[in-house]
Scaffold this active site. Structure first.
Site, PDB file in Angstrom:
ATOM      1  N   TYR A 201       7.496 -14.637   8.491  1.00 42.47           N
ATOM      2  CA  TYR A 201       7.305 -15.994   7.910  1.00 42.47           C
ATOM      3  C   TYR A 201       6.029 -16.499   8.738  1.00 42.47           C
ATOM      4  O   TYR A 201       6.065 -17.035  10.010  1.00 42.47           O
ATOM      5  CB  TYR A 201       8.558 -17.150   8.264  1.00 42.47           C
ATOM      6  N   GLY A 202       5.163 -16.976   7.952  1.00 38.40           N
ATOM      7  CA  GLY A 202       3.899 -17.651   8.615  1.00 38.40           C
ATOM      8  C   GLY A 202       3.294 -16.606   9.833  1.00 38.40           C
ATOM      9  O   GLY A 202       2.504 -17.013  10.576  1.00 38.40           O
TER      10      GLY A 202
END
Ligand code: SF4
Ligand code: SF4
Length: 378
Positions: A83-84
């Site tokens: 995530y990210g």
């Protein structure tokens, strides 16, 4: 497998589930003094007592939302290494400073080899600012061949070393991997897609029940996405739709906790009410109506179209990424996922087909939805 389009089937999918067995709020895993109106369930054989509403911190978490969630009694937090590109874990780690012992922390690896999985774990612990996680998931494993002996061995080694207390699998297609997970017999937790929009599919329900019966702790993800987003843009979204959607999921006693992505404190404060409030006929009417509105737009992840595109488009995956944007307002997550697809897949354009060779039994307008995804995220 047919989408439950009739009101009767929709009700059957949700409302006739057995009564929920809540864990007493006095049995808290992590709190010395319990906040009011918090419900806990045991997460399968882990024995962990998790708040029935957890927090999917997502790709762009807000530290203030995390802090407020802890204040409200939420004790389950879910993130992932990808995530990210690690920023989700970094922000979560910072927000949890001094509070690590108050929460149950899960993260995930996309690694396929031992070496990548070990590398991911070190990076996760570093970013999360902790010596261990509570649950380490193999991320996005939607077919049995993605849960290899090597990845299972790596997870077991990390468990032995104390870097994770328990191990799990996160999947969008629980029906496809349930038998494999049960046969391996090593996993403690399974996280899967489950919501009013897709949960009624009998094969999905049956797989969840079987895993639960075997003592696997079940975590539901994507629980509010179909009711929280912006499409169709010309209708008023029901303000309390996400609350109703979480309540629907919690009707199923096999689900121990949910990990809705919550963008702000107001949403969080509404969502946590699902732990204390009953599912009502008004909720059911709201969800039924929304389910009809999104019929051509929202992929139910039934996987009936798997392998049917002559040009090898991974239809369900691309539609899921589009849902992150259209329903979750999360462009970065959608684009990031799309851009991880192999170049030869991304170079296929549905606009080059005059009509789609694949029919969706659930009424999704596959070609037009894919064109939108391919134009937006290319
Ligand atoms: S697009 Fe494919 S996976 Fe999605 S609902 Fe239709 S058939 Fe199922
Ligand atoms: S429009 Fe063409 S390329 Fe796109 S999914 Fe359908 S058959 Fe495949």
């Amino acid at each position: 497998m047919k989408f439950n389009s009739s009101r009767r089937k929709f009700l059957k999918a949700g409302l006739i589930l057995p009564a929920v067995g809540l864990v007493s709020t006095n049995d808290s895993y992590a709190f010395s003094k319990m906040p009011d109106n918090v419900a806990y369930r045991v997460l399968g054989k882990t024995g962990l007592k998790v708040s029935t509403v957890g927090s999917g911190v997502g790709i762009e978490p807000d530290p203030q939302v995390i802090a407020r969630a802890i204040d409200l009694g939420v004790n389950y937090f879910d993130t992932a290494r990808m995530y990210g590109n690690g920023s989700s874990e970094r922000i979560t780690g910072t927000a949890l400073k001094g509070k690590r012992d108050k929460v149950i922390l899960a993260t995930k690896t996309d690694g396929r080899t031992k070496s990548d999985i070990f590398k991911d774990m070190e990076a996760s612990l570093n970013a999360l600012n902790t010596d261990y996680v509570d649950i380490y998931h193999l991320h996005s494993r939607d077919t049995p061949d993605t849960i290899t002996d090597e990845s299972v061995e790596a997870c077991e080694m990390l468990k032995k070393e104390g870097k994770t207390r328990f191990i799990g699998v996160s999947t969008h297609d629980v029906h496809a991997v349930a038998d494999h997970i049960l046969k391996i017999g090593k996993f403690d937790v399974v996280q899967t897609t489950y919501s009013y929009a897709i949960g009624g599919a009998p094969l999905r329900q049956e797989a969840i029940s079987r895993l639960y019966a075997a003592g696997i702790g079940m975590v539901a993800m994507k629980v509010i996405i179909a009711v929280a987003g912006f499409i169709p843009r010309d209708i008023n979204l029901p303000k309390e739709g996400p609350l109703a959607a979480i309540k629907w999921v919690l009707l199923n006693p096999a689900i121990s906790t949910t990990v809705p992505y919550t963008k702000n404190i107001a949403e969080l404060e509404m969502n946590v009410r699902a732990m204390a409030e009953a599912y009502t006929p008004q909720d059911e009417k709201m969800l039924y109506t929304r389910n009809q509105e999104i019929r051509p737009l929202y992929c139910r992840m039934c996987y009936e179209c798997k392998g049917k595109c002559p040009n090898n488009v991974p239809i369900t995956d691309e539609l899921r990424f589009l849902a992150y944007y259209d329903f979750g307002a999360n462009f970065h997550q959608a684009q990031d996922n799309f851009r991880r697809l192999p170049e030869e897949i991304r170079s296929v354009h549905c606009s080059d087909c005059s009509s789609c060779a694949v029919q969706c039994p659930n009424g999704v307008d596959i070609r037009n939805r894919l064109i939108r995804a391919q134009v937006l995220f290319a």
